[in-house]
Design a protein around this motif. Structure first.
Motif, PDB file in Angstrom:
ATOM      1  N   LEU A   1       0.810  -1.291   0.004  1.00  0.00           N
ATOM      2  CA  LEU A   1       0.035   0.137  -0.116  1.00  0.00           C
ATOM      3  C   LEU A   1       0.966   1.226  -0.050  1.00  0.00           C
ATOM      4  O   LEU A   1       0.377   2.391   0.624  1.00  0.00           O
ATOM      5  N   THR A   2       1.849   1.281  -0.720  1.00  0.00           N
ATOM      6  CA  THR A   2       3.006   2.514  -0.858  1.00  0.00           C
ATOM      7  C   THR A   2       2.945   2.579  -2.315  1.00  0.00           C
ATOM      8  O   THR A   2       2.724   1.618  -3.184  1.00  0.00           O
ATOM      9  N   PRO A   3       3.407   3.743  -2.817  1.00  0.00           N
ATOM     10  CA  PRO A   3       3.567   4.197  -4.102  1.00  0.00           C
ATOM     11  C   PRO A   3       4.712   3.262  -4.767  1.00  0.00           C
ATOM     12  O   PRO A   3       4.584   2.753  -5.820  1.00  0.00           O
ATOM     13  N   ALA A   4       5.785   3.007  -3.904  1.00  0.00           N
ATOM     14  CA  ALA A   4       6.800   2.144  -4.489  1.00  0.00           C
ATOM     15  C   ALA A   4       6.375   0.737  -4.820  1.00  0.00           C
ATOM     16  O   ALA A   4       6.552  -0.174  -5.851  1.00  0.00           O
ATOM     17  N   ALA A   5       5.404   0.236  -3.819  1.00  0.00           N
ATOM     18  CA  ALA A   5       5.004  -1.234  -3.923  1.00  0.00           C
ATOM     19  C   ALA A   5       4.023  -1.311  -5.334  1.00  0.00           C
ATOM     20  O   ALA A   5       4.179  -2.089  -6.251  1.00  0.00           O
ATOM     21  N   TYR A   6       3.255  -0.201  -5.488  1.00  0.00           N
ATOM     22  CA  TYR A   6       2.336  -0.278  -6.437  1.00  0.00           C
ATOM     23  C   TYR A   6       3.095  -0.175  -8.051  1.00  0.00           C
ATOM     24  O   TYR A   6       2.637  -0.741  -8.804  1.00  0.00           O
ATOM     25  N   VAL A   7       4.023   0.932  -7.969  1.00  0.00           N
ATOM     26  CA  VAL A   7       4.918   1.168  -9.223  1.00  0.00           C
ATOM     27  C   VAL A   7       5.610  -0.370  -9.594  1.00  0.00           C
ATOM     28  O   VAL A   7       5.660  -0.457 -10.658  1.00  0.00           O
ATOM     29  N   MET A   8       6.347  -0.929  -8.499  1.00  0.00           N
ATOM     30  CA  MET A   8       7.207  -2.008  -8.916  1.00  0.00           C
ATOM     31  C   MET A   8       6.284  -3.167  -9.263  1.00  0.00           C
ATOM     32  O   MET A   8       6.807  -4.107 -10.001  1.00  0.00           O
ATOM     33  N   ALA A   9       5.144  -3.239  -8.826  1.00  0.00           N
ATOM     34  CA  ALA A   9       4.308  -4.553  -8.996  1.00  0.00           C
ATOM     35  C   ALA A   9       3.764  -4.342 -10.414  1.00  0.00           C
ATOM     36  O   ALA A   9       3.457  -5.229 -10.966  1.00  0.00           O
ATOM     37  N   ARG A  10       3.251  -3.193 -10.714  1.00  0.00           N
ATOM     38  CA  ARG A  10       2.881  -3.041 -12.231  1.00  0.00           C
ATOM     39  C   ARG A  10       3.775  -2.678 -13.160  1.00  0.00           C
ATOM     40  O   ARG A  10       3.456  -2.470 -14.320  1.00  0.00           O
ATOM     41  N   ARG A  11       5.024  -2.304 -12.820  1.00  0.00           N
ATOM     42  CA  ARG A  11       5.853  -1.852 -13.744  1.00  0.00           C
ATOM     43  C   ARG A  11       5.678  -0.656 -14.549  1.00  0.00           C
ATOM     44  O   ARG A  11       5.998  -0.602 -15.544  1.00  0.00           O
ATOM     45  N   ARG A  12       5.006   0.144 -14.009  1.00  0.00           N
ATOM     46  CA  ARG A  12       4.503   1.457 -14.808  1.00  0.00           C
ATOM     47  C   ARG A  12       4.724   2.529 -13.788  1.00  0.00           C
ATOM     48  O   ARG A  12       4.453   2.537 -12.536  1.00  0.00           O
ATOM     49  N   ALA A  13       5.065   3.656 -14.336  1.00  0.00           N
ATOM     50  CA  ALA A  13       5.381   4.891 -13.532  1.00  0.00           C
ATOM     51  C   ALA A  13       3.978   5.330 -13.028  1.00  0.00           C
ATOM     52  O   ALA A  13       3.036   5.305 -13.569  1.00  0.00           O
ATOM     53  N   SER A  14       4.288   6.227 -12.032  1.00  0.00           N
ATOM     54  CA  SER A  14       3.061   6.754 -11.036  1.00  0.00           C
ATOM     55  C   SER A  14       3.607   8.167 -10.871  1.00  0.00           C
ATOM     56  O   SER A  14       4.731   8.418 -10.330  1.00  0.00           O
ATOM     57  N   PHE A  15       2.730   8.957 -10.933  1.00  0.00           N
ATOM     58  CA  PHE A  15       3.073  10.631 -10.565  1.00  0.00           C
ATOM     59  C   PHE A  15       1.714  11.115  -9.613  1.00  0.00           C
ATOM     60  O   PHE A  15       0.687  10.936  -9.751  1.00  0.00           O
ATOM     61  N   ILE A  16       2.516  11.558  -8.677  1.00  0.00           N
ATOM     62  CA  ILE A  16       1.631  12.169  -7.444  1.00  0.00           C
ATOM     63  C   ILE A  16       1.756  13.599  -7.543  1.00  0.00           C
ATOM     64  O   ILE A  16       2.905  14.125  -7.036  1.00  0.00           O
ATOM     65  N   SER A  17       0.700  14.360  -7.732  1.00  0.00           N
ATOM     66  CA  SER A  17       1.005  16.023  -7.672  1.00  0.00           C
ATOM     67  C   SER A  17       0.933  16.685  -6.581  1.00  0.00           C
ATOM     68  O   SER A  17       1.150  17.986  -6.637  1.00  0.00           O
ATOM     69  N   SER A  18       0.474  16.224  -5.466  1.00  0.00           N
ATOM     70  CA  SER A  18       0.228  17.081  -4.304  1.00  0.00           C
ATOM     71  C   SER A  18       0.381  16.064  -2.955  1.00  0.00           C
ATOM     72  O   SER A  18      -0.012  14.935  -3.203  1.00  0.00           O
TER      73      SER A  18
ATOM     74  N   VAL B   1      14.658  -3.893 -16.339  1.00  0.00           N
ATOM     75  CA  VAL B   1      15.607  -4.443 -17.318  1.00  0.00           C
ATOM     76  C   VAL B   1      15.393  -5.713 -17.719  1.00  0.00           C
ATOM     77  O   VAL B   1      15.036  -6.743 -17.019  1.00  0.00           O
ATOM     78  N   SER B   2      15.297  -6.073 -19.081  1.00  0.00           N
ATOM     79  CA  SER B   2      14.667  -7.241 -19.612  1.00  0.00           C
ATOM     80  C   SER B   2      13.603  -7.830 -18.790  1.00  0.00           C
ATOM     81  O   SER B   2      13.225  -8.998 -18.574  1.00  0.00           O
ATOM     82  N   GLY B   3      12.528  -6.824 -18.495  1.00  0.00           N
ATOM     83  CA  GLY B   3      10.992  -7.289 -18.226  1.00  0.00           C
ATOM     84  C   GLY B   3      11.223  -7.589 -16.564  1.00  0.00           C
ATOM     85  O   GLY B   3      10.299  -7.808 -16.013  1.00  0.00           O
ATOM     86  N   ARG B   4      12.553  -7.391 -15.929  1.00  0.00           N
ATOM     87  CA  ARG B   4      12.555  -7.317 -14.594  1.00  0.00           C
ATOM     88  C   ARG B   4      12.810  -6.087 -13.958  1.00  0.00           C
ATOM     89  O   ARG B   4      13.549  -5.283 -14.232  1.00  0.00           O
ATOM     90  N   VAL B   5      12.111  -5.846 -12.864  1.00  0.00           N
ATOM     91  CA  VAL B   5      12.224  -4.688 -12.232  1.00  0.00           C
ATOM     92  C   VAL B   5      13.569  -4.700 -11.174  1.00  0.00           C
ATOM     93  O   VAL B   5      13.549  -5.529 -10.227  1.00  0.00           O
ATOM     94  N   MET B   6      14.342  -3.881 -11.379  1.00  0.00           N
ATOM     95  CA  MET B   6      15.494  -4.051 -10.625  1.00  0.00           C
ATOM     96  C   MET B   6      15.876  -2.785  -9.543  1.00  0.00           C
ATOM     97  O   MET B   6      16.674  -2.912  -8.472  1.00  0.00           O
ATOM     98  N   GLY B   7      14.850  -1.967  -9.760  1.00  0.00           N
ATOM     99  CA  GLY B   7      14.989  -0.877  -8.653  1.00  0.00           C
ATOM    100  C   GLY B   7      13.624   0.333  -8.902  1.00  0.00           C
ATOM    101  O   GLY B   7      12.826  -0.224  -9.693  1.00  0.00           O
ATOM    102  N   LEU B   8      14.003   1.226  -8.447  1.00  0.00           N
ATOM    103  CA  LEU B   8      13.149   2.596  -8.365  1.00  0.00           C
ATOM    104  C   LEU B   8      13.905   3.872  -8.345  1.00  0.00           C
ATOM    105  O   LEU B   8      14.879   3.855  -7.566  1.00  0.00           O
TER     106      LEU B   8
END
Length: 225
Positions: free
Chosen positions: A123-140, A170-177
């Motif tokens: 339930l954190t932005p990091a977990a959300y982004v890494m699970a979906r492999r898609r960028a997330s933007f929070i404006s405030s 990298v190569s379909g694998r999330v190596m970091g954030l």
């Protein structure tokens, strides 16, 4: 007669003015071209933005190609990614044995960095982004609280007001954030988000190469000892 383009002082609207000779003097024709002028200005601005974006991407790509270690990668990213977006914070983390390790950070307190190292809580932005492999933007900060209420208390330590969470894949694998943050609320434009997403791909590839170098260097030192 050659047309003359003028902006009316009070209304700020644009007009095309034509002066045509007539038997007893001049005839003056006014045409409101405000909308077409605005479209041309927007197109010119978009073209300038595209050129600047390509130049920045090329500049970062060149710097990353020369970088050797993970710290070199972080320094190159901090120098070239933060200024164009008016950003004040940057964190690059990698996944090691299921835990997050910070490669480099700028603009954050040590107390906050201690919080984000280790397993990524749900339930954190990091977990959300890494699970979906898609960028997330929070404006405030308010948007953060609405989307991630379970971890909203971290904002008191974080000290930021807007974020771009970019998975390093990298190569379909999330190596970091990679997280780029700002001191004030801001909605990034579509072009800015596209640029950040492109840059994250370059960062991921360079960081993977640097990590291999770091590991080989560590093995070499161990063998020498």
């Amino acid at each position: 007669a050659l047309p003359i383009y003028v902006q009316w002082p009070d209304s700020r609207r644009w007009y095309r003015l034509r002066l045509v000779p007539v038997p007893n003097g001049l005839a003056c024709y006014f045409t409101d071209i405000t909308e077409s002028h605005m479209r041309q200005a927007e197109q010119a601005a978009a073209e300038r933005t595209a050129v600047e974006r390509a130049a920045r991407i090329q500049d970062l790509a060149s710097a990353l190609a020369e970088a050797v270690t993970s710290l070199d990668i972080f320094a190159a990213v901090a120098d070239r990614v933060l200024p164009p977006f008016g950003a004040s914070g940057l964190i690059i983390q990698v996944v090691e044995d299921g835990r997050m390790r910070t490669v480099g950070a700028v603009g954050y307190s040590q107390a906050f960095l201690d919080l984000i190292n280790g397993p990524v809580p749900d339930l954190t932005p990091a977990a959300y982004v890494m699970a979906r492999r898609r960028a997330s933007f929070i404006s405030s900060a308010d948007e953060y609280k609405r989307r991630y209420p379970a971890t909203a208390d971290v904002l008191t330590v974080c000290g930021k007001q807007a974020w771009a969470y970019l998975p390093l894949v990298v190569s379909g694998r999330v190596m970091g954030l990679c997280v780029v943050s700002l001191d004030r609320p801001r909605v990034l434009t579509g072009a800015e988000r596209a640029m950040m997403t492109t840059l994250s791909g370059l960062i991921a590839q360079a960081l993977e190469r640097a990590r291999l170098f770091d590991a080989e260097h560590a093995r070499s030192q161990a063998l020498q000892r």
